[in-house]
Motif scaffolding. Structure first.
Motif, PDB file in Angstrom:
ATOM      1  N   PHE A   1       0.640  -0.843  -0.153  1.00 50.76           N
ATOM      2  CA  PHE A   1       0.072   0.307  -0.156  1.00 50.76           C
ATOM      3  C   PHE A   1       0.990   1.313  -0.327  1.00 50.76           C
ATOM      4  O   PHE A   1       0.524   2.292  -0.518  1.00 50.76           O
ATOM      5  CB  PHE A   1      -0.710   0.214   1.620  1.00 50.76           C
ATOM      6  N   ILE A   2       1.722   1.282   0.561  1.00 50.53           N
ATOM      7  CA  ILE A   2       2.908   2.625   1.034  1.00 50.53           C
ATOM      8  C   ILE A   2       4.252   2.606  -0.224  1.00 50.53           C
ATOM      9  O   ILE A   2       3.950   3.836  -1.043  1.00 50.53           O
ATOM     10  CB  ILE A   2       3.281   2.364   2.353  1.00 50.53           C
ATOM     11  N   GLN A   3       5.011   1.819  -0.302  1.00 49.57           N
ATOM     12  CA  GLN A   3       5.323   1.111  -1.890  1.00 49.57           C
ATOM     13  C   GLN A   3       4.899   2.001  -2.512  1.00 49.57           C
ATOM     14  O   GLN A   3       5.204   2.265  -3.624  1.00 49.57           O
ATOM     15  CB  GLN A   3       6.639   0.546  -1.133  1.00 49.57           C
ATOM     16  N   GLY A   4       3.543   0.710  -2.821  1.00 46.42           N
ATOM     17  CA  GLY A   4       3.233   0.076  -4.668  1.00 46.42           C
ATOM     18  C   GLY A   4       2.641   1.543  -4.999  1.00 46.42           C
ATOM     19  O   GLY A   4       2.407   1.679  -5.495  1.00 46.42           O
ATOM     20  N   PHE A   5       1.625   1.627  -3.782  1.00 46.15           N
ATOM     21  CA  PHE A   5       0.684   2.884  -4.979  1.00 46.15           C
ATOM     22  C   PHE A   5       0.938   4.413  -3.760  1.00 46.15           C
ATOM     23  O   PHE A   5       0.591   4.497  -4.783  1.00 46.15           O
ATOM     24  CB  PHE A   5      -1.180   1.938  -3.656  1.00 46.15           C
ATOM     25  N   LEU A   6       0.992   4.243  -2.400  1.00 43.97           N
ATOM     26  CA  LEU A   6       1.165   5.775  -2.069  1.00 43.97           C
ATOM     27  C   LEU A   6       2.689   6.352  -2.557  1.00 43.97           C
ATOM     28  O   LEU A   6       2.512   7.532  -3.357  1.00 43.97           O
ATOM     29  CB  LEU A   6       1.379   6.001  -0.417  1.00 43.97           C
ATOM     30  N   ILE A   7       4.074   6.465  -3.094  1.00 49.40           N
ATOM     31  CA  ILE A   7       4.944   6.466  -3.552  1.00 49.40           C
ATOM     32  C   ILE A   7       4.909   5.827  -4.960  1.00 49.40           C
ATOM     33  O   ILE A   7       5.103   7.407  -5.151  1.00 49.40           O
ATOM     34  CB  ILE A   7       6.052   5.689  -2.739  1.00 49.40           C
ATOM     35  N   GLU A   8       4.642   4.901  -5.236  1.00 53.36           N
ATOM     36  CA  GLU A   8       4.735   4.615  -6.875  1.00 53.36           C
ATOM     37  C   GLU A   8       3.894   5.212  -7.548  1.00 53.36           C
ATOM     38  O   GLU A   8       4.102   5.952  -8.340  1.00 53.36           O
ATOM     39  CB  GLU A   8       5.674   3.014  -7.028  1.00 53.36           C
ATOM     40  N   GLY A   9       2.663   4.221  -7.321  1.00 48.85           N
ATOM     41  CA  GLY A   9       1.374   4.425  -8.350  1.00 48.85           C
ATOM     42  C   GLY A   9       1.057   5.739  -8.333  1.00 48.85           C
ATOM     43  O   GLY A   9       0.807   6.619  -9.334  1.00 48.85           O
ATOM     44  N   LEU A  10       1.136   6.828  -6.844  1.00 50.71           N
ATOM     45  CA  LEU A  10       0.862   8.354  -7.207  1.00 50.71           C
ATOM     46  C   LEU A  10       1.632   9.164  -7.874  1.00 50.71           C
ATOM     47  O   LEU A  10       1.769  10.338  -7.617  1.00 50.71           O
ATOM     48  CB  LEU A  10       0.647   8.794  -5.827  1.00 50.71           C
ATOM     49  N   ARG A  11       3.120   8.570  -8.373  1.00 51.39           N
ATOM     50  CA  ARG A  11       3.953   9.257  -8.910  1.00 51.39           C
ATOM     51  C   ARG A  11       3.801  10.381  -9.417  1.00 51.39           C
ATOM     52  O   ARG A  11       4.243  11.085  -9.998  1.00 51.39           O
ATOM     53  CB  ARG A  11       5.383   8.602  -9.310  1.00 51.39           C
ATOM     54  N   PHE A  12       2.221   9.983 -10.377  1.00 60.22           N
ATOM     55  CA  PHE A  12       2.105  10.891 -11.864  1.00 60.22           C
ATOM     56  C   PHE A  12       1.429  11.725 -11.402  1.00 60.22           C
ATOM     57  O   PHE A  12       1.263  13.281 -11.876  1.00 60.22           O
ATOM     58  CB  PHE A  12       1.159   9.978 -12.625  1.00 60.22           C
ATOM     59  N   LEU A  13       1.400  11.925  -9.714  1.00 61.39           N
ATOM     60  CA  LEU A  13       0.568  13.542  -9.670  1.00 61.39           C
ATOM     61  C   LEU A  13       1.270  14.548  -9.742  1.00 61.39           C
ATOM     62  O   LEU A  13       1.173  15.488  -8.876  1.00 61.39           O
ATOM     63  CB  LEU A  13      -0.348  12.930  -8.339  1.00 61.39           C
ATOM     64  N   GLY A  14       2.383  13.968  -9.231  1.00 65.34           N
ATOM     65  CA  GLY A  14       3.557  15.597  -9.286  1.00 65.34           C
ATOM     66  C   GLY A  14       3.459  16.030  -7.825  1.00 65.34           C
ATOM     67  O   GLY A  14       3.900  15.234  -6.573  1.00 65.34           O
ATOM     68  N   ASP A  15       3.741  16.693  -7.464  1.00 63.98           N
ATOM     69  CA  ASP A  15       3.643  17.786  -5.886  1.00 63.98           C
ATOM     70  C   ASP A  15       2.511  17.086  -4.873  1.00 63.98           C
ATOM     71  O   ASP A  15       2.667  17.064  -3.853  1.00 63.98           O
ATOM     72  CB  ASP A  15       3.287  19.531  -6.134  1.00 63.98           C
ATOM     73  N   TRP A  16       1.439  17.115  -6.254  1.00 60.86           N
ATOM     74  CA  TRP A  16      -0.089  16.685  -5.161  1.00 60.86           C
ATOM     75  C   TRP A  16       0.329  15.321  -3.738  1.00 60.86           C
ATOM     76  O   TRP A  16      -0.114  14.899  -3.402  1.00 60.86           O
ATOM     77  CB  TRP A  16      -1.228  16.017  -5.962  1.00 60.86           C
ATOM     78  N   ARG A  17       1.489  14.313  -4.909  1.00 60.61           N
ATOM     79  CA  ARG A  17       1.141  12.985  -3.655  1.00 60.61           C
ATOM     80  C   ARG A  17       1.789  13.085  -2.748  1.00 60.61           C
ATOM     81  O   ARG A  17       1.395  12.634  -1.614  1.00 60.61           O
ATOM     82  CB  ARG A  17       2.676  12.599  -5.040  1.00 60.61           C
ATOM     83  N   ASN A  18       2.367  14.307  -2.030  1.00 56.55           N
ATOM     84  CA  ASN A  18       3.205  14.350  -0.848  1.00 56.55           C
ATOM     85  C   ASN A  18       2.561  14.445  -0.068  1.00 56.55           C
ATOM     86  O   ASN A  18       2.111  14.406   0.997  1.00 56.55           O
ATOM     87  CB  ASN A  18       4.692  14.959  -0.606  1.00 56.55           C
ATOM     88  N   LEU A  19       1.052  15.411  -0.750  1.00 60.18           N
ATOM     89  CA  LEU A  19      -0.353  16.490   0.193  1.00 60.18           C
ATOM     90  C   LEU A  19      -0.733  14.801   0.509  1.00 60.18           C
ATOM     91  O   LEU A  19      -1.140  15.002   1.426  1.00 60.18           O
ATOM     92  CB  LEU A  19      -0.781  16.771  -0.955  1.00 60.18           C
ATOM     93  N   LEU A  20      -1.072  14.515  -0.319  1.00 61.18           N
ATOM     94  CA  LEU A  20      -2.343  12.420  -0.487  1.00 61.18           C
ATOM     95  C   LEU A  20      -1.491  11.885   0.561  1.00 61.18           C
ATOM     96  O   LEU A  20      -1.928  11.119   0.939  1.00 61.18           O
ATOM     97  CB  LEU A  20      -2.820  12.788  -1.721  1.00 61.18           C
ATOM     98  N   PHE A  21      -0.181  12.057   0.095  1.00 56.88           N
ATOM     99  CA  PHE A  21       0.345  10.487   1.313  1.00 56.88           C
ATOM    100  C   PHE A  21       0.113  10.725   2.791  1.00 56.88           C
ATOM    101  O   PHE A  21      -0.678   9.055   2.944  1.00 56.88           O
ATOM    102  CB  PHE A  21       1.680  10.972   0.792  1.00 56.88           C
ATOM    103  N   GLY A  22      -0.146  11.733   3.205  1.00 54.32           N
ATOM    104  CA  GLY A  22      -0.485  11.888   4.614  1.00 54.32           C
ATOM    105  C   GLY A  22      -1.721  11.218   5.145  1.00 54.32           C
ATOM    106  O   GLY A  22      -1.816  10.441   5.896  1.00 54.32           O
ATOM    107  N   GLY A  23      -2.470  12.283   4.279  1.00 54.88           N
ATOM    108  CA  GLY A  23      -3.596  12.072   4.296  1.00 54.88           C
ATOM    109  C   GLY A  23      -4.874  10.445   4.052  1.00 54.88           C
ATOM    110  O   GLY A  23      -5.066  10.455   4.776  1.00 54.88           O
TER     111      GLY A  23
END
Lengths: 309, 399
Positions: A246-268
């Motif tokens: 969930f964290i490495q595969g989806f939040l970090i790698e899967g959401l990479r296309f979101l650019g800057d938004w990825r870091n905001l979404l990560f914690g949320g």
């Protein structure tokens, strides 16, 4: 394909890191020292393959032993404190290890260049895998064989008396002690087993990143280590890899296309996952449901008419 | 009913006709160049500037007709930029992701620690069948720690040689300020680039007869510097050399002002010759001397700075390198006749590597850039100093 195999390597190694914290968490201890044991394993294994030209497997075995020995040494004094104080003590230990490697300089001259750990600049060229002809798939198979072995051992332990003892100490230390359980031995053992797994994982980490340095083993990694089993759920050993995916595969790698938004979404998204699954992604209820499902599938398979030729 | 079918057939015929009538748009090719680096965290600004510079150069090239591929077709350059958060594991993952596509080259990374890891996963020697490292060319724009390209024959850099820069700077200081005898060093110890460059500064200072009066250390994420500056004050040096990125450089300079530390001369790290330092502490940085490989002193450099600003970035020695790289890649694509087709990816990567390795000289924004056999750049540089809230050229050494 190479990308997905690389991602599987990362997930595998982080699963080992998470499982190291899982052992300790079962006894009710919250340890942020796992990144320190991971660092010990990384440096020991790297030095053995690069400086002493050892084969990988013995180097990883020594890294695991070193991680376990350090964890055991930390376990005894850490037992004198509990709860938040233990968190502080283990954070302090993790930082001490990091700062040790920050200042650790042990280079030897080889072929006109100097190799080995070089303080704050790190330890480069730990290229055992490519130099020995390992393909990315070979590395993935190796990593996941190790993960499978560790998970099988922990799964077996969970179902044995040893697992019951660990959980008993975690549930109620006083009650466990009153039944004759040696709480000190149990806690130190859990810490040592966690150290062995972390040291082994750290050894593999050093070899697939090819360069290690102190900053990689800070509080962030320690937080990830403990977040995996907590987010995955402590009812089963299978929760940890689920959380890593969930964290490495989806939040970090899967959401990479979101650019800057990825870091905001990560914690949320982590907060959301913990709210939706407060006892972990794979809690006791899910484990029982899965077990029932497997039993039903097995029964159906057994009930099917056998083909007679 | 027949009318209905006739109308449908007519519509389909029109769609088909319009598709045939626009062969140019159907045949328009694109070449995707993927950049990667830190677009989050403390060094986020470097990634933002690199992306803007890559896009600015690509737009210029596209406006001028694009790039000519090996089969004679013209193609437009598109830029994609991926964030690796200055994390080695993520950097490796990003490069594996890029290498899994049709890309034949990648530009990055920002951080030297990421470069060390991902250059390590590349094949060390080209053609070495026993080495299973990734065979994919990477050209770095920002990662500035010395000697990184030698890790793999697939790695290249377009970053200046800090050794040459500080060697030249200290030799020049010796002639200009023979009265200055002592130097005090401050280093951002946990960052590979600043830490390594501090070693260069110290060695060059000593080589030019300066006495090291002491040194202080701090970390990239530190916010207080009173102890370090107090030690500096006690040493009372003629020169203070700060090997740190803009964020902590400003912190130290402000603390120096607070404690009344006024050395006769200030020297800074190459990466601090950027707009961030002036935005953070223009007043305290007044007079600081930094060697840099970019300043808007030529018509090309001025134009590039304006273009980069249009894309939301600022041109400095790092982003200017990214801007130059797009032109270098255009040149190699055309000279090596790269096809940029899905079925030629492996061959295109080899051609790109060979093309980059064969370069003896490229055109930079400040003039000609030499290339070394170990795939590094020899860039022209100059010394700038902070004056009245801007970077102004102090001296241009003869190249």
């Amino acid at each position: 394909m190479d990308f997905y195999l690389g991602l599987l390597q990362i997930i595998g190694v982080h699963t080992l890191l998470g499982l190291s914290a899982y052992c300790v968490l079962l006894t009710g201890q919250v340890s942020l020292a796992q990144a320190g044991f991971f660092a010990v394993g990384a440096y020991v294994a790297g030095m053995l393959t690069v400086l002493a030209a050892w084969p990988l497997v013995p180097a990883l075995a020594v890294a695991a032993i070193a991680g376990g020995a350090v964890a055991c040494a930390v376990g005894f004094p850490a037992l004198r404190v509990k709860g938040l104080m233990l968190v502080v003590a283990t954070v302090a230990f993790g930082e001490a290890v990091r700062l040790f490697f920050f200042n650790f300089d042990y280079q030897v001259a080889r072929g006109g260049i100097r190799i080995g750990p070089h303080g704050g600049e790190g330890f480069r060229q730990i290229r055992y895998f490519p130099e020995h002809g390992w393909s990315t798939l070979d590395v993935v198979l190796f990593v996941w064989s190790a993960v499978a072995l560790v998970m099988a051992a922990l799964w077996w332990m969970d179902r044995s008396r040893a697992g019951a003892v660990l959980r008993a100490v975690g549930e109620d230390e006083l009650a466990a002690q009153s039944t004759g359980i040696n709480v000190t031995a149990v806690k130190v053992s859990a810490m040592a087993i966690g150290g062995v797994i972390a040291g082994f994982g750290g050894g593999i980490f050093a070899h697939y990143t090819t360069h290690i340095e102190h900053v990689q083993f800070g509080v962030v990694l320690a937080t990830f280590a403990i977040a995996y089993p907590i987010l995955g759920g402590l009812s089963s050993v299978f929760g940890t890899p689920l959380a890593v995916i969930f964290i490495q595969g989806f939040l970090i790698e899967g959401l990479r296309f979101l650019g800057d938004w990825r870091n905001l979404l990560f914690g949320g998204l982590i907060v959301l996952a913990m709210n939706l699954r407060p006892r972990g992604l794979l809690d006791a209820g899910s484990t029982i449901a899965l077990k029932r499902l497997f039993v039903r599938i097995k029964e159906r398979a057994g009930a099917w008419p056998q083909r007679v030729d | 009913m027949l009318k209905k079918y006739a109308a449908l057939a007519a519509s389909l015929a029109m769609i088909a006709a319009s598709a045939i009538a626009t062969p140019a748009s159907a045949q328009e090719r694109t070449v995707k160049i993927t950049g990667f680096g830190a677009k989050s965290g403390v060094v986020r600004v470097f990634g933002v500037n690199s992306e803007a510079a890559l896009k600015a150069a690509a737009e210029e090239i596209n406006k001028a007709g694009g790039v000519t591929l090996g089969d004679g077709a013209k193609a437009k350059i598109t830029i994609e930029f991926l964030d690796d958060r200055c994390n080695a594991e993520e950097g490796i993952s990003v490069v594996r992701r890029i290498a899994s596509t049709d890309a034949f080259v990648a530009v990055g990374p920002t951080c030297s620690n990421v470069a060390e890891s991902l250059f390590g996963i590349l094949q060390k020697k080209v053609g070495d069948a026993s080495d299973t490292g990734l065979q994919f060319p990477i050209i770095a724009d920002v990662a500035a720690k010395g000697g990184l390209a030698k890790i793999s024959e697939w790695s290249f850099r377009n970053v200046p040689s800090e050794f040459e820069m500080y060697k030249s700077l200290f030799a020049w200081l010796k002639t200009q300020h023979p009265d200055l005898k002592t130097i005090y060093g401050g280093v951002e110890k946990d960052f590979a680039h600043s830490n390594a460059t501090f070693g260069v500064m110290k060695a060059q200072a000593e080589a030019n007869g300066l006495k090291i009066a002491g040194q202080s250390e701090w970390l990239l994420a530190d916010a207080t510097f009173s102890t370090q500056v107090r030690e500096m004050k006690r040493a009372n040096p003629d020169i203070v050399a700060i090997s740190a990125h803009p964020f902590t450089t400003c912190g130290v300079l402000k603390e120096m002002e607070r404690q009344g530390v006024k050395p006769k001369l200030l020297i800074g790290l190459t990466s601090s010759s950027s707009i961030e330092t002036l935005q953070g502490c223009a007043k305290q940085a007044e007079g600081i001397i930094i060697p840099t490989s970019f300043a808007p002193v030529t018509p090309e450099a001025k134009k590039a700075a304006e273009q980069v600003a249009k894309f939301g970035g600022s041109a400095d020695l790092h982003s200017a390198a990214a801007y130059e790289i797009v032109y270098i890649l255009k040149g190699v694509i055309e000279s090596q006749k790269i096809m940029a087709r899905p079925d030629t990816v492996a061959a295109d990567r080899v051609k790109m590597r060979e093309g980059l390795a064969a370069l003896k000289e490229t055109t930079g924004l400040l003039g000609k850039v030499g290339r070394t056999p170990d795939r590094e750049a020899i860039k022209p540089f100059l010394f700038v100093h902070a004056k009245d809230g801007s970077w102004q050229v102090l001296y241009k050494p003869a190249s």
